[in-house]
Write a protein that holds these residues in place. Structure first.
Motif, PDB file in Angstrom:
ATOM      1  N   PHE A 217      10.137  13.152   0.675  1.00 39.35           N
ATOM      2  CA  PHE A 217       9.904  13.708   2.000  1.00 39.35           C
ATOM      3  C   PHE A 217       8.662  13.077   2.626  1.00 39.35           C
ATOM      4  O   PHE A 217       7.570  13.165   2.066  1.00 39.35           O
ATOM      5  N   ALA A 218       8.842  12.452   3.779  1.00 40.40           N
ATOM      6  CA  ALA A 218       7.741  11.885   4.550  1.00 40.40           C
ATOM      7  C   ALA A 218       8.246  11.646   5.964  1.00 40.40           C
ATOM      8  O   ALA A 218       9.437  11.408   6.180  1.00 40.40           O
ATOM      9  N   GLU A 219       7.342  11.728   6.924  1.00 38.70           N
ATOM     10  CA  GLU A 219       7.727  11.536   8.316  1.00 38.70           C
ATOM     11  C   GLU A 219       6.630  10.789   9.055  1.00 38.70           C
ATOM     12  O   GLU A 219       5.452  10.860   8.705  1.00 38.70           O
ATOM     13  N   LEU A 220       7.048  10.073  10.085  1.00 36.98           N
ATOM     14  CA  LEU A 220       6.112   9.439  11.007  1.00 36.98           C
ATOM     15  C   LEU A 220       6.312  10.100  12.360  1.00 36.98           C
ATOM     16  O   LEU A 220       7.364   9.955  12.985  1.00 36.98           O
ATOM     17  N   ILE A 221       5.310  10.849  12.801  1.00 36.92           N
ATOM     18  CA  ILE A 221       5.379  11.584  14.060  1.00 36.92           C
ATOM     19  C   ILE A 221       4.177  11.197  14.906  1.00 36.92           C
ATOM     20  O   ILE A 221       3.035  11.362  14.484  1.00 36.92           O
ATOM     21  N   GLY A 222       4.430  10.652  16.083  1.00 36.38           N
ATOM     22  CA  GLY A 222       3.332  10.210  16.926  1.00 36.38           C
ATOM     23  C   GLY A 222       2.539   9.087  16.290  1.00 36.38           C
ATOM     24  O   GLY A 222       1.337   8.942  16.553  1.00 36.38           O
ATOM     25  N   GLY A 223       3.205   8.301  15.444  1.00 37.93           N
ATOM     26  CA  GLY A 223       2.531   7.195  14.773  1.00 37.93           C
ATOM     27  C   GLY A 223       1.671   7.600  13.600  1.00 37.93           C
ATOM     28  O   GLY A 223       0.983   6.768  13.016  1.00 37.93           O
ATOM     29  N   VAL A 224       1.719   8.895  13.217  1.00 41.84           N
ATOM     30  CA  VAL A 224       0.891   9.414  12.122  1.00 41.84           C
ATOM     31  C   VAL A 224       1.791   9.844  10.968  1.00 41.84           C
ATOM     32  O   VAL A 224       2.840  10.461  11.185  1.00 41.84           O
ATOM     33  N   VAL A 225       1.380   9.541   9.740  1.00 38.77           N
ATOM     34  CA  VAL A 225       2.156   9.889   8.557  1.00 38.77           C
ATOM     35  C   VAL A 225       1.948  11.361   8.205  1.00 38.77           C
ATOM     36  O   VAL A 225       0.810  11.830   8.107  1.00 38.77           O
TER      37      VAL A 225
ATOM     38  N   GLU B 255       0.840  -1.198   0.000  1.00 39.91           N
ATOM     39  CA  GLU B 255       0.000   0.000   0.000  1.00 39.91           C
ATOM     40  C   GLU B 255       0.875   1.247   0.000  1.00 39.91           C
ATOM     41  O   GLU B 255       1.938   1.276   0.641  1.00 39.91           O
ATOM     42  N   PRO B 256       0.462   2.294  -0.692  1.00 43.21           N
ATOM     43  CA  PRO B 256       1.254   3.537  -0.681  1.00 43.21           C
ATOM     44  C   PRO B 256       1.094   4.288   0.632  1.00 43.21           C
ATOM     45  O   PRO B 256       0.137   4.064   1.380  1.00 43.21           O
ATOM     46  N   LEU B 257       2.042   5.159   0.915  1.00 41.93           N
ATOM     47  CA  LEU B 257       1.901   6.042   2.069  1.00 41.93           C
ATOM     48  C   LEU B 257       0.798   7.060   1.798  1.00 41.93           C
ATOM     49  O   LEU B 257       0.704   7.611   0.704  1.00 41.93           O
ATOM     50  N   VAL B 258       0.005   7.314   2.828  1.00 37.08           N
ATOM     51  CA  VAL B 258      -1.065   8.303   2.731  1.00 37.08           C
ATOM     52  C   VAL B 258      -0.993   9.178   3.975  1.00 37.08           C
ATOM     53  O   VAL B 258      -0.935   8.661   5.100  1.00 37.08           O
ATOM     54  N   ALA B 259      -0.954  10.482   3.782  1.00 27.23           N
ATOM     55  CA  ALA B 259      -0.908  11.405   4.915  1.00 27.23           C
ATOM     56  C   ALA B 259      -2.091  11.155   5.840  1.00 27.23           C
ATOM     57  O   ALA B 259      -3.226  11.002   5.389  1.00 27.23           O
ATOM     58  N   GLY B 260      -1.807  11.108   7.135  1.00 28.01           N
ATOM     59  CA  GLY B 260      -2.854  10.877   8.120  1.00 28.01           C
ATOM     60  C   GLY B 260      -2.994   9.436   8.557  1.00 28.01           C
ATOM     61  O   GLY B 260      -3.647   9.161   9.566  1.00 28.01           O
ATOM     62  N   ASP B 261      -2.393   8.498   7.809  1.00 25.92           N
ATOM     63  CA  ASP B 261      -2.449   7.095   8.205  1.00 25.92           C
ATOM     64  C   ASP B 261      -1.727   6.888   9.530  1.00 25.92           C
ATOM     65  O   ASP B 261      -0.716   7.528   9.819  1.00 25.92           O
ATOM     66  N   HIS B 262      -2.238   5.951  10.330  1.00 24.41           N
ATOM     67  CA  HIS B 262      -1.595   5.558  11.584  1.00 24.41           C
ATOM     68  C   HIS B 262      -0.850   4.253  11.328  1.00 24.41           C
ATOM     69  O   HIS B 262      -1.472   3.228  11.040  1.00 24.41           O
ATOM     70  N   LEU B 263       0.481   4.303  11.439  1.00 17.55           N
ATOM     71  CA  LEU B 263       1.305   3.150  11.103  1.00 17.55           C
ATOM     72  C   LEU B 263       2.384   2.929  12.152  1.00 17.55           C
ATOM     73  O   LEU B 263       2.761   3.850  12.877  1.00 17.55           O
ATOM     74  N   THR B 264       2.878   1.701  12.208  1.00 17.66           N
ATOM     75  CA  THR B 264       4.106   1.454  12.968  1.00 17.66           C
ATOM     76  C   THR B 264       5.279   1.992  12.152  1.00 17.66           C
ATOM     77  O   THR B 264       5.162   2.206  10.940  1.00 17.66           O
ATOM     78  N   ARG B 265       6.418   2.177  12.801  1.00 16.50           N
ATOM     79  CA  ARG B 265       7.578   2.668  12.061  1.00 16.50           C
ATOM     80  C   ARG B 265       8.015   1.671  10.999  1.00 16.50           C
ATOM     81  O   ARG B 265       8.364   2.058   9.880  1.00 16.50           O
ATOM     82  N   ASP B 266       8.003   0.394  11.330  1.00 15.15           N
ATOM     83  CA  ASP B 266       8.426  -0.614  10.354  1.00 15.15           C
ATOM     84  C   ASP B 266       7.536  -0.589   9.118  1.00 15.15           C
ATOM     85  O   ASP B 266       8.025  -0.674   7.983  1.00 15.15           O
ATOM     86  N   GLU B 267       6.235  -0.466   9.328  1.00 13.10           N
ATOM     87  CA  GLU B 267       5.314  -0.452   8.183  1.00 13.10           C
ATOM     88  C   GLU B 267       5.473   0.842   7.388  1.00 13.10           C
ATOM     89  O   GLU B 267       5.426   0.843   6.152  1.00 13.10           O
ATOM     90  N   PHE B 268       5.667   1.956   8.091  1.00 12.42           N
ATOM     91  CA  PHE B 268       5.902   3.237   7.430  1.00 12.42           C
ATOM     92  C   PHE B 268       7.114   3.150   6.510  1.00 12.42           C
ATOM     93  O   PHE B 268       7.064   3.535   5.335  1.00 12.42           O
ATOM     94  N   LEU B 269       8.226   2.622   7.029  1.00  9.70           N
ATOM     95  CA  LEU B 269       9.445   2.531   6.231  1.00  9.70           C
ATOM     96  C   LEU B 269       9.295   1.522   5.098  1.00  9.70           C
ATOM     97  O   LEU B 269       9.818   1.724   3.998  1.00  9.70           O
ATOM     98  N   ARG B 270       8.566   0.441   5.343  1.00 14.21           N
ATOM     99  CA  ARG B 270       8.348  -0.560   4.295  1.00 14.21           C
ATOM    100  C   ARG B 270       7.605   0.052   3.114  1.00 14.21           C
ATOM    101  O   ARG B 270       7.971  -0.145   1.951  1.00 14.21           O
ATOM    102  N   ARG B 271       6.571   0.818   3.414  1.00 14.12           N
ATOM    103  CA  ARG B 271       5.792   1.455   2.341  1.00 14.12           C
ATOM    104  C   ARG B 271       6.611   2.537   1.637  1.00 14.12           C
ATOM    105  O   ARG B 271       6.546   2.675   0.408  1.00 14.12           O
ATOM    106  N   TRP B 272       7.369   3.300   2.418  1.00 13.47           N
ATOM    107  CA  TRP B 272       8.142   4.383   1.810  1.00 13.47           C
ATOM    108  C   TRP B 272       9.231   3.835   0.897  1.00 13.47           C
ATOM    109  O   TRP B 272       9.487   4.362  -0.176  1.00 13.47           O
ATOM    110  N   GLU B 273       9.879   2.775   1.331  1.00 16.80           N
ATOM    111  CA  GLU B 273      10.943   2.200   0.514  1.00 16.80           C
ATOM    112  C   GLU B 273      10.409   1.641  -0.805  1.00 16.80           C
ATOM    113  O   GLU B 273      11.170   1.470  -1.759  1.00 16.80           O
ATOM    114  N   ALA B 274       9.107   1.389  -0.858  1.00 19.23           N
ATOM    115  CA  ALA B 274       8.490   0.932  -2.107  1.00 19.23           C
ATOM    116  C   ALA B 274       8.064   2.098  -2.992  1.00 19.23           C
ATOM    117  O   ALA B 274       7.494   1.902  -4.065  1.00 19.23           O
ATOM    118  N   MET B 275       8.342   3.338  -2.537  1.00 14.65           N
ATOM    119  CA  MET B 275       7.981   4.536  -3.286  1.00 14.65           C
ATOM    120  C   MET B 275       9.232   5.392  -3.489  1.00 14.65           C
ATOM    121  O   MET B 275       9.380   6.454  -2.881  1.00 14.65           O
TER     122      MET B 275
END
Length: 234
Positions: free
Chosen positions: A44-52, A19-39
């Protein structure tokens, strides 16, 4: 290929789709990085407080101030051997993954707590700088809370539209805004000699910014710091 084999191949392909990264999604860091590395096209993208968080395209004002602050930090690091400046590096910080505009850190062999693992920085740099458009920026709310809890010792924010510089220092696990001198100069406690002429920075007068920094670099405190770093390296 049989019909059953085709079904298995289709199912495997579906399972491999990320799945692509979507602003506002609640993700774990591992899942965030997994999705970002596929894009790979996403820079520029960040995970802050578990939110993209996915910032809009950078403005001219942001980009110009960013390069000014980067030049200031790089000049200091060049004359303070051993330090590591960087920009837009994704960090593993607590359970999140911020991407600071700029940072300056001590490597572990010189007493720093952050370390490099693969292509990411693990932990909190000693000094972070963020360029904000206004005081409403999440850099001064969600992201600042993360930096505070993670132990970033000094946090510089440049508010472009408000024409304001704020220097935060971690004191007893809370940030306090450090007052500038009468001339508008800020002086780091973490990195002796790292002096910032805030009015000159806001005016885009980099000659004066570097002149002020050079005065800091000529102080006994900076000389003692360089000697201390040298002794740790040897």
């Amino acid at each position: 290929m049989s019909e059953k084999e085709e079904e298995v191949e289709v199912m495997a392909t579906v399972e491999q789709e990320i799945e692509p990264l979507v602003a506002g999604d609640h993700l774990t860091r591992d899942e965030f990085l997994r999705r970002w590395e596929a894009m790979p096209e996403l820079k520029f993208a960040e995970l802050i407080g578990g939110v993209v968080f996915m910032p809009s395209p950078l403005s001219v004002e942001h980009g110009e101030v960013d390069i000014y602050v980067a030049h200031w930090l790089a000049h200091y690091a060049m004359l303070t051997p051993g330090l590591k400046p960087a920009s837009n590096v994704t960090c593993h910080m607590l359970k999140d993954a911020p991407q600071p505009d700029l940072y300056l850190r001590l490597p572990p062999e010189l007493g720093g707590t952050a370390r490099v693992k693969g292509k990411y920085l693990i932990g909190a740099p000693e000094f972070i700088a963020e360029i904000c458009l206004t005081s409403a920026s999440f850099d001064l709310y969600e992201k600042m809370d993360l930096y505070r809890i993670a132990g970033v010792k000094e946090y510089l924010t440049v508010l472009v539209n408000d024409q304001e510089v704020r220097w935060h220092r971690l004191v007893r696990k809370n940030y306090k805004i450090v007052p500038a001198s009468r001339e508008g100069t800020y002086r780091s406690e973490v990195f002796p000699g790292l002096w910032l002429d805030a009015p000159a920075l806001l005016e885009g007068n980099m000659l004066k910014v570097i002149e002020t920094l050079e005065r800091g670099l000529q102080t006994p405190e900076h000389a003692a710091f360089v000697k201390h770093l040298s002794s740790r390296r040897s």
